[in-house]
Design an enzyme around this catalytic site. Sequence first.
Site, mmCIF file in Angstrom:
data_model
loop_
_atom_site.group_PDB
_atom_site.id
_atom_site.type_symbol
_atom_site.label_atom_id
_atom_site.label_comp_id
_atom_site.label_asym_id
_atom_site.label_seq_id
_atom_site.Cartn_x
_atom_site.Cartn_y
_atom_site.Cartn_z
ATOM 1 N N VAL A 357 -30.587 22.672 -28.522
ATOM 2 C CA VAL A 357 -30.232 22.356 -29.929
ATOM 3 C C VAL A 357 -30.945 23.093 -30.773
ATOM 4 O O VAL A 357 -30.169 22.998 -31.965
ATOM 5 C CB VAL A 357 -29.903 20.597 -30.085
ATOM 6 C CG1 VAL A 357 -29.053 20.134 -29.222
ATOM 7 C CG2 VAL A 357 -31.392 20.389 -30.304
ATOM 8 N N ASN A 383 -28.591 13.320 -30.984
ATOM 9 C CA ASN A 383 -29.750 12.689 -30.490
ATOM 10 C C ASN A 383 -30.866 13.094 -29.936
ATOM 11 O O ASN A 383 -32.169 12.298 -29.675
ATOM 12 C CB ASN A 383 -28.835 11.401 -29.298
ATOM 13 C CG ASN A 383 -29.996 10.841 -28.615
ATOM 14 O OD1 ASN A 383 -30.420 9.652 -28.698
ATOM 15 N ND2 ASN A 383 -30.267 11.267 -27.085
ATOM 16 N N TYR A 448 -42.658 14.307 -37.316
ATOM 17 C CA TYR A 448 -41.449 13.758 -36.907
ATOM 18 C C TYR A 448 -40.764 12.620 -37.984
ATOM 19 O O TYR A 448 -39.514 12.724 -38.144
ATOM 20 C CB TYR A 448 -41.916 12.510 -35.968
ATOM 21 C CG TYR A 448 -40.851 11.665 -34.992
ATOM 22 C CD1 TYR A 448 -40.129 12.232 -34.378
ATOM 23 C CD2 TYR A 448 -40.738 10.345 -35.356
ATOM 24 C CE1 TYR A 448 -39.191 11.261 -33.660
ATOM 25 C CE2 TYR A 448 -39.981 9.589 -34.681
ATOM 26 C CZ TYR A 448 -38.891 10.069 -33.951
ATOM 27 O OH TYR A 448 -38.048 9.207 -33.137
ATOM 28 N N SER A 450 -41.024 13.486 -41.247
ATOM 29 C CA SER A 450 -40.103 14.172 -42.289
ATOM 30 C C SER A 450 -38.877 14.683 -41.377
ATOM 31 O O SER A 450 -37.755 14.693 -42.538
ATOM 32 C CB SER A 450 -40.954 15.494 -42.408
ATOM 33 O OG SER A 450 -42.265 15.093 -42.803
HETATM 34 P P1 NAI Z 1 -35.810 10.550 -24.442
HETATM 35 O O1 NAI Z 1 -36.999 11.518 -24.409
HETATM 36 O O2 NAI Z 1 -35.574 9.683 -23.404
HETATM 37 O O3 NAI Z 1 -34.654 11.414 -24.483
HETATM 38 C C1 NAI Z 1 -34.664 12.478 -25.411
HETATM 39 C C2 NAI Z 1 -33.720 13.657 -24.467
HETATM 40 O O4 NAI Z 1 -33.312 14.787 -25.270
HETATM 41 C C3 NAI Z 1 -34.449 14.179 -23.335
HETATM 42 O O5 NAI Z 1 -33.773 14.028 -22.100
HETATM 43 C C4 NAI Z 1 -34.811 15.542 -23.670
HETATM 44 O O6 NAI Z 1 -34.564 16.417 -22.644
HETATM 45 C C5 NAI Z 1 -33.776 15.943 -24.670
HETATM 46 N N1 NAI Z 1 -34.084 17.137 -25.532
HETATM 47 C C6 NAI Z 1 -35.137 17.328 -26.109
HETATM 48 N N2 NAI Z 1 -35.225 18.376 -26.711
HETATM 49 C C7 NAI Z 1 -33.965 18.958 -26.561
HETATM 50 C C8 NAI Z 1 -33.379 20.303 -26.995
HETATM 51 N N3 NAI Z 1 -34.007 20.979 -27.834
HETATM 52 N N4 NAI Z 1 -32.019 20.302 -26.741
HETATM 53 C C9 NAI Z 1 -31.359 19.729 -25.872
HETATM 54 N N5 NAI Z 1 -32.020 18.297 -25.333
HETATM 55 C C10 NAI Z 1 -33.182 18.064 -25.707
HETATM 56 O O7 NAI Z 1 -35.879 9.797 -25.821
HETATM 57 P P2 NAI Z 1 -35.223 8.625 -26.440
HETATM 58 O O8 NAI Z 1 -36.079 7.745 -26.724
HETATM 59 O O9 NAI Z 1 -33.860 8.204 -25.706
HETATM 60 O O10 NAI Z 1 -34.740 9.346 -27.790
HETATM 61 C C11 NAI Z 1 -33.536 9.623 -28.329
HETATM 62 C C12 NAI Z 1 -33.518 9.975 -29.839
HETATM 63 O O11 NAI Z 1 -33.836 8.665 -30.507
HETATM 64 C C13 NAI Z 1 -34.395 10.791 -30.185
HETATM 65 O O12 NAI Z 1 -34.048 11.572 -31.388
HETATM 66 C C14 NAI Z 1 -35.750 9.863 -30.902
HETATM 67 O O13 NAI Z 1 -36.464 10.411 -31.938
HETATM 68 C C15 NAI Z 1 -35.009 8.668 -31.182
HETATM 69 N N6 NAI Z 1 -35.680 7.681 -31.484
HETATM 70 C C16 NAI Z 1 -35.774 6.700 -30.383
HETATM 71 C C17 NAI Z 1 -36.599 5.602 -30.477
HETATM 72 C C18 NAI Z 1 -36.998 4.823 -29.528
HETATM 73 O O14 NAI Z 1 -37.451 3.814 -29.722
HETATM 74 N N7 NAI Z 1 -36.819 5.364 -28.173
HETATM 75 C C19 NAI Z 1 -36.884 5.157 -31.851
HETATM 76 C C20 NAI Z 1 -36.473 5.907 -32.846
HETATM 77 C C21 NAI Z 1 -35.809 7.090 -32.680
#
Ligand code: NAI
Length: 702
Positions: A357, A383, A448, A450
């Site tokens: 992305v 996401n 993060y 920001s």
């Molecule tokens: P996760 O690490 O389990 O899933 C994130 C996914 O995004 C991973 O599978 C990864 O391979 C993929 N990814 C990373 N960079 C990428 C890129 N450049 N292009 C395509 N795919 C990419 O993390 P999670 O917890 O499911 O997080 C999802 C979203 O929710 C994120 O934006 C995170 O910042 C946000 N978030 C999560 C929280 C939580 O408590 N888990 C809290 C607040 C926000």
Amino acid sequence: MALNLDSIGKKIGPLSSDYTWKDAVLYALGVGAGFSDLEYCYEKDLKVIPSFATTTLYNFMPELMVASNVNLAGILHGEEELIFHNPIPPEGTMTTEGKITDYFDKGEGKGALVVAESETRHSNGKRLFTARATVFARLDGGFGGKNAPKREIVFPDRTPDFSVDASPSADQPLIYRLSGDVFQLHVDPEFAKMAGFEKPIMHGLCTHGFACRALIQSLIPGEPEKARRMFNRFTKPLYPGMPLKTLIWKTGEGKAVWRVVNTETGEIVINNGEFEYGDIPRDEIRFDEKVAIVTGAGAGLGRVYALELAKRGAKVVINDLGGARDGSGGSSKSPADKVVDEIKDMGGRAVANYDNVASPEGGENIVKSALDAFGTVDILINNAGILRDKSFIKMTPENWNAVLAVHLNGAYNVSRPAFKVMREKGYGRIVMTTSAAGLYGNFGQTNYTSAKLALVGFMNTLKLEGKKYNIKVNTIAPVAASRLTEDVLPPDFLEKLKPEFVAPMTLFLCSEECPVTGNIYNAGMGFYNRAAIVTGPGTVIGDGSKIPEVEDIESHMNKISSLKKGREYFQLNDQLGDVMAAFAAPAGEASDTDGTTASVAAVFEAMPDAFNADAAGGVDVVFQYNISGEGGGDWYCEIKNGACTVTAGSTDSPACTLKMAAGDFLAMMNGTLPAMQAYTSGKLTIAGDIMKSQLIEKLFKF
Ligand code: NAI
């Protein structure tokens, strides 16, 4: 004659039709019901055959023909899809509203497809069904549009689980047509010959009704209310009196595929049938035929969003580049592929995409995956995310940039091409992913937080640009156990933080039912609330002419900081309006004894004297005023060659037209209602060249 491609997204309807139990029974008889399924034919405990829904098409189709400007000599009913939300009651009023959603071009001489979608509600307030009809326009191909995405329906390689024989009578169309389709082709032998048939043919939707009865009888006997979705393609005409059979294969829990065959010739007259059934919560929020992109859907929250969307009917692009938690290292296709397999195993539709992305090309490719596989994009969940936590001094430019690139640039890179598609079709739902860390702060996460709060700013403007195209943009702040949080939170706490708790909120923001745009929601563990940027009422120091001292700020700090009676603004102009209002004297203070003008007519009379020729600086412009209410009327004011003339009445081509109620107009001219506030509050509406209207304050000094 050419298709009216501009008609996409324009509303058709509302079209209402009253019906009684007799109409429902007449339809049932028209599609072959009788003593064998008396529940459709006897007013006592009457049940309505779900395919009765198609009778609303007889009002809708003529409107569709006019809107699309299709060549009527070449039209055939191509495909029909019905999604049932609630059983159809035996009587009442059905009201249908819809629009053309797509035109597809099969090529010169090969025809075009006109696709329309409609929703029908009952007079009891319930949503009954969504219908999607495809008209095959044989004579309208070659307009240079895109071709329809392929829809493959796989029939199991075994004998059908059910084969239901039926014998429509030789007179069947004569009964069926009384339900609304009175087209001569089904009744008039001469007309049928002219159209190239031996005799009148069956209505395709009549055969469809036979099939619907067969599906219910085989899969949900006696419980038509359990029908959830029925899809099919009409393939061949059928003569009345020909025996037919509906062949049905069960393909999964609550799912079947089906076709109708002319028993005598073996020809398939209806093909590609799909049927879904089962106990469903009525008024379920569905995503049937919606195409969703979920970035970072190979794991964590994204995976759960994708599974839940697919369970509710969406076709999903599973984007994930499969990198490490900090975005480093090689990429892997397996996380995205695994989620696609999970969706396919449960009978859903999904494709994988492995693009990053963080690059504009990656964003374009992700949207292209959706267009190639499913023809459009309705939903985007931004996401994908990574973490690179460091306290601020140790926060290297590399760690800073990597996190902004995925979260902030990533959302921009995918949203832009997706927004383009959504704008063209007049529908879209975009969800940004922020974080409580971004909203409130968290040690060690300057990069993060920001990026995460920047996404709120992104939403704030995109919601405005999407508003008139029915594109809603909202933001989720999730809390969930995932690899991003596994070493941040204690294990027993993580247990309670299933991503499944976040998904309902995110899915609602993606749904057609979502009423809001520009909102932020915290979601996790079953707790949900809204976060917002709130602005306090503040205070004016001085009168706006003298610049306050720093010490004045100190002495007013309590008032300046107070959020009591704070407000949330939808856009910048609303906040500007309040700033202007803060300077205005309360409306009650104005009177006609303090030098202000008391009547609307007097304002226009005084206008040439109040004209400031120097400020005009060579501007020629005509303003039309329409003042409503007591003392109001129409006046226009011409500024030409440095002079101003005011005339009662209307002129043909003003630069702009200003409309206001008399009281508001006087308040504005007397200075108690700032022009900006009048405009942002809707008290003043301006049509035409809004920029020219801004000259007014400069041109006149009352
Ligand atoms: P996760 O690490 O389990 O899933 C994130 C996914 O995004 C991973 O599978 C990864 O391979 C993929 N990814 C990373 N960079 C990428 C890129 N450049 N292009 C395509 N795919 C990419 O993390 P999670 O917890 O499911 O997080 C999802 C979203 O929710 C994120 O934006 C995170 O910042 C946000 N978030 C999560 C929280 C939580 O408590 N888990 C809290 C607040 C926000």
